[in-house]
Design a protein around this motif. Structure first.
Motif, PDB file in Angstrom:
ATOM      1  N   HIS A 117       6.850 -18.184  -1.340  1.00  0.00           N
ATOM      2  CA  HIS A 117       7.681 -18.813  -0.314  1.00  0.00           C
ATOM      3  C   HIS A 117       6.943 -18.773   1.015  1.00  0.00           C
ATOM      4  O   HIS A 117       6.770 -17.707   1.605  1.00  0.00           O
ATOM      5  CB  HIS A 117       9.006 -18.055  -0.146  1.00  0.00           C
ATOM      6  N   THR A 164      13.020 -27.585  -5.290  1.00  0.00           N
ATOM      7  CA  THR A 164      13.174 -26.134  -5.361  1.00  0.00           C
ATOM      8  C   THR A 164      12.392 -25.441  -4.243  1.00  0.00           C
ATOM      9  O   THR A 164      12.879 -24.480  -3.640  1.00  0.00           O
ATOM     10  CB  THR A 164      12.760 -25.615  -6.757  1.00  0.00           C
ATOM     11  N   SER A 197      14.490 -23.353  -1.423  1.00  0.00           N
ATOM     12  CA  SER A 197      14.210 -21.916  -1.343  1.00  0.00           C
ATOM     13  C   SER A 197      13.826 -21.531   0.078  1.00  0.00           C
ATOM     14  O   SER A 197      14.333 -20.554   0.640  1.00  0.00           O
ATOM     15  CB  SER A 197      13.072 -21.528  -2.286  1.00  0.00           C
ATOM     16  N   ILE A 207      14.894 -21.242  -9.853  1.00  0.00           N
ATOM     17  CA  ILE A 207      15.186 -20.278  -8.778  1.00  0.00           C
ATOM     18  C   ILE A 207      14.885 -18.843  -9.209  1.00  0.00           C
ATOM     19  O   ILE A 207      14.286 -18.070  -8.460  1.00  0.00           O
ATOM     20  CB  ILE A 207      16.662 -20.411  -8.308  1.00  0.00           C
ATOM     21  N   ARG A 225      11.193 -18.240  -8.930  1.00  0.00           N
ATOM     22  CA  ARG A 225      10.704 -18.167  -7.555  1.00  0.00           C
ATOM     23  C   ARG A 225      11.079 -16.833  -6.900  1.00  0.00           C
ATOM     24  O   ARG A 225      10.347 -16.322  -6.068  1.00  0.00           O
ATOM     25  CB  ARG A 225      11.286 -19.281  -6.696  1.00  0.00           C
ATOM     26  N   PHE A 226      12.263 -16.331  -7.255  1.00  0.00           N
ATOM     27  CA  PHE A 226      12.710 -15.092  -6.615  1.00  0.00           C
ATOM     28  C   PHE A 226      12.558 -13.883  -7.543  1.00  0.00           C
ATOM     29  O   PHE A 226      13.015 -12.793  -7.251  1.00  0.00           O
ATOM     30  CB  PHE A 226      14.164 -15.228  -6.142  1.00  0.00           C
ATOM     31  N   SER A 259      18.964 -11.068  -3.164  1.00  0.00           N
ATOM     32  CA  SER A 259      17.585 -11.551  -3.326  1.00  0.00           C
ATOM     33  C   SER A 259      16.535 -10.531  -2.884  1.00  0.00           C
ATOM     34  O   SER A 259      15.352 -10.702  -3.178  1.00  0.00           O
ATOM     35  CB  SER A 259      17.399 -12.814  -2.481  1.00  0.00           C
TER      36      SER A 259
END
Ligand SMILES: Nc1ncnc2c1ncn2[C@@H]1O[C@H](COP(=O)(O)OP(=O)(O)OP(=O)(O)O)[C@@H](O)[C@H]1O
Ligand SMILES: [Mg+2]
Length: 239
Positions: free
Chosen positions: A10, A55, A59, A84, A87-88, A113
């Motif tokens: 990110h 996405t 994000s 998601i 990504r997290f 998160s």
């Protein structure tokens, strides 16, 4: 607060001072301004075709919104190609799909998160009938609950031209952001997607131009669609 090392994927965390992260903050601010005229709490992010940057955009937007002190829920309603959780780096065993069929409880599915104020609801196991699940009263009830708990709810959705899911989701959203890949999406496709959104009377909040080549963009580039809020770009150099 999680350190950026945990989330190099990110850019808003890995490089908070980059012009790209600043562009995401601009989009966040524009969305907050949109809320002055009409409630803009539930924001759907979609695109005309796959792979345009939905996405990545949602994000980073969720991160910069949470960083502004707002309580944010990011929902992965792309139950066809969920991303998601990856990504997290959270599990996808418990999520939207098994919550909707009442196999799981809310508290099992909503995850912190690791970033202050940011909560996640991943897709859960891929169901055979995503569009029906998103049209269900269970989903409407979930959204009603979430409106009471969060300042912003961002919904990641599949592309509009591929399946009906995103159009179904416009019913629960206060507004829709369309991500357009500046290098690949042709005007026809983007226009078709806008036409379909208008047909279901979705409130289009703006367009985010993704992958704008630096040369044409400079550091900041705004694209205004239908006189509503413009979106900022994320350049090819990061996401
Ligand atoms: N501005 C950018 N610069 C560089 N890479 C990018 C950028 N935006 C997205 N990407 C990369 O392109 C790929 C597709 O992006 P992303 O997953 O965000 O698109 P998507 O619209 O969610 O795709 P899908 O339709 O498959 O869900 C990812 O590998 C992502 O890391
Ligand atoms: Mg995606």
């Amino acid at each position: 607060m999680a350190s950026s090392n945990h989330y190099p994927q990110h850019i808003a965390l890995a490089n908070p001072k980059s012009p790209i992260t600043e562009a995401y903050r601009m989009i966040r601010t524009n969305l907050q301004f949109a809320g002055v005229a009409e409630e803009t709490k539930v924001i759907l992010v979609t695109s005309s075709e796959p792979g345009e940057g939905k996405t990545s955009t949602i994000s980073n937007l969720a991160i910069v919104t949470a960083q502004s002190g707002k309580r944010v829920l990011l929902i992965d309603a792309d139950m066809r190609k969920p991303q998601i959780h990856q990504r997290f780096q959270t599990s996808n065993l418990d999520g939207l799909s098994n919550l909707l069929i009442q196999e799981r409880k809310l508290e099992q599915c909503i995850m912190y998160s690791g970033i202050d104020n940011l909560f996640l609801l991943s897709s859960g196991p891929i169901p055979p009938n995503p569009a029906e699940m998103l049209a269900s009263s269970a989903f409407a009830d979930l959204m009603k609950w979430a409106r009471g708990e969060f300042d912003y709810i961002y919904i990641d959705a599949p592309p509009i031209l591929a399946v009906t899911d995103a159009l179904v989701l416009t019913r629960v959203a206060d507004g829709t952001v369309l991500v357009v890949d500046a290098q690949r999406t042709n005007r026809n496709m983007a226009q078709r997607a806008v036409g379909m959104l208008r047909q279901v009377e979705a409130r289009i909040l703006g367009v985010v131009l993704n992958r704008v080549p630096r040369k044409s963009a400079g550091y900041y580039y705004y694209y205004y669609d239908s006189g509503v809020q413009g979106g900022a770009h994320a350049s090819t150099e990061g996401h």
